[in-house]
Structures are given as structure tokens and as C-alpha cells.
Design a protein around this motif. Structure first.
Motif, PDB file in Angstrom:
ATOM      1  N   VAL A  99       1.033  -1.451  -0.014  1.00  0.00           N
ATOM      2  CA  VAL A  99       0.145  -0.248   0.377  1.00  0.00           C
ATOM      3  C   VAL A  99       0.639   1.296   0.143  1.00  0.00           C
ATOM      4  O   VAL A  99       1.922   1.444   0.665  1.00  0.00           O
ATOM      5  CB  VAL A  99      -1.342  -0.048   1.210  1.00  0.00           C
ATOM      6  CG1 VAL A  99      -2.135   1.269   1.261  1.00  0.00           C
ATOM      7  CG2 VAL A  99      -1.727  -1.297   1.188  1.00  0.00           C
ATOM      8  N   LEU A 100       0.730   1.789  -0.840  1.00  0.00           N
ATOM      9  CA  LEU A 100       1.338   3.808  -0.798  1.00  0.00           C
ATOM     10  C   LEU A 100       0.721   4.706  -0.979  1.00  0.00           C
ATOM     11  O   LEU A 100      -0.797   5.133  -1.692  1.00  0.00           O
ATOM     12  CB  LEU A 100       2.023   3.933  -1.683  1.00  0.00           C
ATOM     13  CG  LEU A 100       2.979   5.104  -2.148  1.00  0.00           C
ATOM     14  CD1 LEU A 100       4.115   5.819  -1.461  1.00  0.00           C
ATOM     15  CD2 LEU A 100       3.229   5.033  -3.413  1.00  0.00           C
ATOM     16  N   THR A 101       0.497   5.697   0.195  1.00  0.00           N
ATOM     17  CA  THR A 101      -0.226   6.824   0.353  1.00  0.00           C
ATOM     18  C   THR A 101       0.532   7.639   0.211  1.00  0.00           C
ATOM     19  O   THR A 101       1.621   8.306   0.534  1.00  0.00           O
ATOM     20  CB  THR A 101      -0.986   7.044   1.896  1.00  0.00           C
ATOM     21  OG1 THR A 101      -1.520   5.609   2.191  1.00  0.00           O
ATOM     22  CG2 THR A 101      -2.028   7.990   1.763  1.00  0.00           C
ATOM     23  N   ILE A 112       1.456   2.865   5.156  1.00  0.00           N
ATOM     24  CA  ILE A 112       2.825   2.877   3.655  1.00  0.00           C
ATOM     25  C   ILE A 112       3.406   1.316   3.648  1.00  0.00           C
ATOM     26  O   ILE A 112       3.534   1.508   5.667  1.00  0.00           O
ATOM     27  CB  ILE A 112       3.911   4.418   3.335  1.00  0.00           C
ATOM     28  CG1 ILE A 112       3.307   5.050   3.209  1.00  0.00           C
ATOM     29  CG2 ILE A 112       4.653   3.126   2.625  1.00  0.00           C
ATOM     30  CD1 ILE A 112       4.321   6.529   2.807  1.00  0.00           C
ATOM     31  N   SER A 113       2.998   0.626   3.299  1.00  0.00           N
ATOM     32  CA  SER A 113       3.535  -1.143   3.537  1.00  0.00           C
ATOM     33  C   SER A 113       4.830  -1.072   2.822  1.00  0.00           C
ATOM     34  O   SER A 113       5.474  -2.379   2.738  1.00  0.00           O
ATOM     35  CB  SER A 113       2.446  -1.781   4.040  1.00  0.00           C
ATOM     36  OG  SER A 113       1.849  -1.984   2.485  1.00  0.00           O
ATOM     37  N   LEU A 114       5.326  -0.230   1.748  1.00  0.00           N
ATOM     38  CA  LEU A 114       6.786  -0.347   1.214  1.00  0.00           C
ATOM     39  C   LEU A 114       7.540  -0.220   1.406  1.00  0.00           C
ATOM     40  O   LEU A 114       8.030   0.761   2.286  1.00  0.00           O
ATOM     41  CB  LEU A 114       6.342   0.110  -0.513  1.00  0.00           C
ATOM     42  CG  LEU A 114       4.896  -0.285  -1.296  1.00  0.00           C
ATOM     43  CD1 LEU A 114       5.176   0.754  -2.573  1.00  0.00           C
ATOM     44  CD2 LEU A 114       5.672  -1.765  -2.270  1.00  0.00           C
ATOM     45  N   ASP A 115       8.897  -0.560   1.197  1.00  0.00           N
ATOM     46  CA  ASP A 115       9.734  -0.393   2.084  1.00  0.00           C
ATOM     47  C   ASP A 115      10.482   1.665   1.406  1.00  0.00           C
ATOM     48  O   ASP A 115       9.631   1.242  -0.059  1.00  0.00           O
ATOM     49  CB  ASP A 115      11.489  -0.950   1.866  1.00  0.00           C
ATOM     50  CG  ASP A 115      11.808  -1.267   0.047  1.00  0.00           C
ATOM     51  OD1 ASP A 115      11.370  -0.685  -0.420  1.00  0.00           O
ATOM     52  OD2 ASP A 115      11.502  -2.441  -0.011  1.00  0.00           O
ATOM     53  N   SER A 116      11.118   1.660   1.666  1.00  0.00           N
ATOM     54  CA  SER A 116      11.400   3.639   1.677  1.00  0.00           C
ATOM     55  C   SER A 116      12.074   3.530   0.630  1.00  0.00           C
ATOM     56  O   SER A 116      11.468   4.717  -0.777  1.00  0.00           O
ATOM     57  CB  SER A 116      12.279   3.917   2.926  1.00  0.00           C
ATOM     58  OG  SER A 116      13.986   3.478   2.572  1.00  0.00           O
ATOM     59  N   ILE A 117      12.594   2.497   0.096  1.00  0.00           N
ATOM     60  CA  ILE A 117      13.256   3.045  -1.430  1.00  0.00           C
ATOM     61  C   ILE A 117      11.920   2.754  -2.238  1.00  0.00           C
ATOM     62  O   ILE A 117      11.539   3.671  -3.454  1.00  0.00           O
ATOM     63  CB  ILE A 117      14.582   1.896  -2.088  1.00  0.00           C
ATOM     64  CG1 ILE A 117      15.740   1.954  -1.094  1.00  0.00           C
ATOM     65  CG2 ILE A 117      14.853   1.794  -3.589  1.00  0.00           C
ATOM     66  CD1 ILE A 117      16.740   1.127  -1.026  1.00  0.00           C
ATOM     67  N   GLN A 118      11.511   1.094  -2.034  1.00  0.00           N
ATOM     68  CA  GLN A 118       9.541   1.032  -3.601  1.00  0.00           C
ATOM     69  C   GLN A 118       9.454   2.255  -3.271  1.00  0.00           C
ATOM     70  O   GLN A 118       8.402   3.250  -4.327  1.00  0.00           O
ATOM     71  CB  GLN A 118       9.826  -0.425  -2.791  1.00  0.00           C
ATOM     72  CG  GLN A 118      10.427  -1.168  -3.383  1.00  0.00           C
ATOM     73  CD  GLN A 118       9.770  -2.186  -3.327  1.00  0.00           C
ATOM     74  OE1 GLN A 118       8.601  -2.657  -2.541  1.00  0.00           O
ATOM     75  NE2 GLN A 118      10.091  -3.230  -4.303  1.00  0.00           N
ATOM     76  N   ALA A 119       8.901   3.019  -1.898  1.00  0.00           N
ATOM     77  CA  ALA A 119       7.876   3.751  -2.171  1.00  0.00           C
ATOM     78  C   ALA A 119       8.563   4.857  -2.635  1.00  0.00           C
ATOM     79  O   ALA A 119       7.708   6.003  -3.316  1.00  0.00           O
ATOM     80  CB  ALA A 119       7.907   4.353  -0.130  1.00  0.00           C
TER      81      ALA A 119
END
Length: 369
Positions: A99-101, A112-119
Motif C-alpha cells: 500500500v502506498l498513500t 505505507i507498507s512498502l520499503d522506503s526505496i520502493q515507496a
């Protein structure tokens, strides 16, 4: 014999289940949900998607129980109104779902449930926009987040948002990225090379965020005008680009005011300002509704533009569903004809001698009179 048949049948069932699991894990379609995205933005993302194995859906906050059926969820938190229960639904889904908000004004909504790089990569694709960035963003989701092995394209690096002043679709490649121009001279050369230049024709500026103007631009050009689509009206005036155009009219797909400097310029140059409306809903729903616009949307689309001196707040744009159920903003065909005819009539008055003009006064009487 019966036992042997049962064993064979059981074995086949296990193999089929394994094949289904492998297909679902590595080869099936990537399903991406978008929550609270503007129709115009989501329409551009949809048009950018050229991979039949990436499926895009718009999900309302009333359907959060369906989140588990998606491989990735994008949430635009600007103006997002959700209850504590709905927030908990999203948070629970995010425990096992990417999930990206973005644009969260309420810290509680920043899920946000992605790692910081992907987000960070996905945020850059979104913030820079454009079809190539949106296409790469969707490919990035399939390759690096959903980790599918079939029908994958390595995403391109993020392309910085265009800072050009004017834009136009390429007549030869209407599905490609918009062409950008930083000078009026460069844009005029484009018009000449593509059969869109008309000597001594009226010049019309189209600007503003609240419509998808491709149909409007095409109809204005078809009826004998040259059209100058502008990304930022303020900078176009400040940098004197407008002086090279000398427009006969400006069409602003308005959301709020343009501002005093722009109004002062238009008043001095005696340039009419039109403000067509986006009904901001499905056309069929709008046609059934007897109320029309109300509240803040009405004030931003009608009242404040009229303070700028805008005329003809005419409902021109509306939403239509495609075959996948996604909404897209388009000019309403029969209303487009009427609006463009009206604009052309106003422009014709500028060129007609006063001695040839006639004024009709129509009195509206009371009920039954």
C-alpha cells in the motif's frame, strides 16, 4: 481398480492445484487499485497502461472489504474522508499487501507498507506524471513488487516533469506523450508543419485543470481557429508569451480564481474569458439529478471564476465509463458543439462593425404570463 482411479484423480488434482499456484504466483495479471484519485489523473494512468497483464481498478472507500483481491493499492489521501473503521480496514490490509498513500494531510492516514526505496520510486513516478512515467510506474509494480515473470517490461528511469509552456498532442501519434514547447515561435512552427496553421485565424488559449481538453481543442481547430493550450497562464503573461499570441479569447477550465494580475491584463486587452464546467460525475447521473452543482464545488467552478470576469459557466465536461469500468473525463459531444459555436459567435462580434450588430432583449415574465 477403483483405488487406482482415485489415486490418479487425486494426483491430477494436486498437479492442477500446483499449476494454478505457480500461475497465480508468477504469471497471472497484476491487479492495481486506486483509491480517491481524480478521474482525470486516473484516466491518464489508464491510457498509459499498454500491458494487458496489468489491470487497473478504481476502488471507493465503501468497498474496502475488497482490498485483499489486489496486488498493489495506491491511495491519494488529499481530501480523503474515512472513518476509524475504514482506516483500520486499510491498515489491516497493509499488513500483508503493498500500500502506498500519498498527500496525507492527516498523519493517521499515512499508511505505507512498502520499503522506503520502493515507496520513493513510485512517488517520483506519480509526482512527475506523464504517460511514460505512469507506464513505467505500472511496470515497476508488476516487476519489482508483484514479482511476476511473464509479460514484464523493465521500467524506465523517472522522467522529470516537463516544464514547457505550451503543449499539443502529436496528430500523427495521438496516444503518445504530449509534445511540449517553450516558445510561441516553436509552437507556431509545429502548427505549420502539421497543417494546423491558419493565416489570420482567431487564436484561442485553453488552460485550467478541470477538464480533458483534447476534444475541445480539436473542435476549435476544426471550426477555423488556432488553439494555444497553456500549462500556466500566470507565467505565460509574466513572460510576455501572450503578447506574441494576441488571443481572441481564453477558455479556462476553472477551479478557483486566476488572480488579479491576469484579470487586469485581460481587462486592458479586452479579451473575453470563458469558464466551461466539469460536472465531475458520470454524465448519466448528472442528467438524472435535478440539483446539479452545490457547495464548495459550485463556488470554485462558478462563483469565484465570475469574480475574474468569466462568462458562460456552461457544463461541458463529464465522466464516461470504459469497458473495464474506469471513469474518464471527456467533452460531452452535443454540448461541445453548442459551446464552440458560442465561443465562435463571440469572436465574430469582435470583427463585425458596430453598424452591422443587432441587439435583442428578451423579457422573462412571471408564471402563467
Amino acid at each position: 481398480m477403483k483405488k487406482k482411479q482415485l489415486l490418479i484423480g487425486g494426483g491430477i488434482a494436486v498437479i492442477l492445484l500446483l499449476l494454478f499456484g505457480v500461475w497465480n504466483l508468477w504469471f497471472s495479471a497484476t491487479k492495481v487499485a486506486f483509491i480517491n484519485y481524480q478521474v482525470i489523473s486516473l484516466g491518464q494512468i489508464s491510457k498509459a497502461n499498454d500491458n494487458s497483464f496489468i489491470k487497473i481498478s478504481e476502488l471507493s472507500t465503501d468497498d474496502l472489504n475488497r482490498l485483499a483481491g489486489y496486488d498493489m493499492v495506491f491511495i491519494n489521501a488529499m481530501g480523503l474522508r474515512i472513518t476509524e473503521e475504514q482506516r483500520a480496514q486499510i491498515q489491516k490490509a497493509a499488513d500483508g499487501l503493498p500500500v502506498l498513500t500519498t498527500a496525507a494531510t492527516n498523519p493517521a492516514n499515512k499508511i505505507i507498507s512498502l520499503d522506503s526505496i520502493q515507496a520513493d520510486i513510485l512517488k517520483h513516478y506519480l509526482s512527475n506524471g506523464g504517460r511514460r512515467n505512469y507506464r513505467s510506474m505500472l511496470n515497476y509494480v508488476r516487476v519489482h513488487i508483484d514479482k511476476k515473470l511473464f509479460s514484464v517490461s523493465e521500467p524506465e528511469a523517472v522522467m522529470k516533469r516537463a516544464d514547457d509552456v505550451l503543449y499539443h498532442m502529436d496528430p500523427k501519434k495521438p496516444e503518445d506523450e504530449e509534445l511540449g514547447f517553450n516558445t510561441v515561435a516553436g509552437y507556431n512552427t509545429f502548427l505549420q508543419h502539421n497543417g494546423l496553421w491558419k493565416e489570420n485565424a482567431p487564436r484561442i488559449i485553453v488552460t485550467g485543470p478541470m477538464g480533458e481538453p483534447s476534444g475541445l481543442i480539436a473542435k476549435l481547430e476544426e471550426t477555423g481557429n488556432m488553439v494555444y493550450p497553456i500549462r500556466s497562464m500566470r507565467s505565460f503573461i509574466q513572460n510576455h508569451g501572450i503578447d506574441s499570441v494576441r488571443p481572441s479569447a481564453i477558455i479556462n477550465m476553472a477551479h478557483g480564481r486566476m488572480g488579479e494580475p491576469i484579470v487586469d491584463y485581460l481587462a486592458k486587452q479586452n479579451i473575453p474569458l470563458f469558464s466551461p464546467l466539469n460536472v465531475n460525475r458520470l454524465v448519466e447521473e448528472w442528467e438524472r439529478d435535478k440539483m446539479g452543482m452545490n457547495g464548495g464545488f459550485m463556488s470554485q467552478s462558478i462563483v469565484t471564476p465570475e469574480i475574474d470576469g468569466a462568462i458562460r459557466p456552461f457544463a461541458l465536461f463529464g465522466h464516461y465509463k470504459d469497458e473495464e469500468g474506469l471513469q474518464h473525463a471527456y467533452a460531452i459531444p452535443e454540448r461541445l458543439e453548442t459551446f464552440v459555436e458560442t465561443v465562435n459567435n463571440y469572436i465574430a462580434l469582435q470583427r463585425k462593425p458596430n453598424s452591422e450588430k443587432r441587439v435583442a432583449i428578451y423579457y422573462y415574465k412571471g408564471p402563467g404570463q
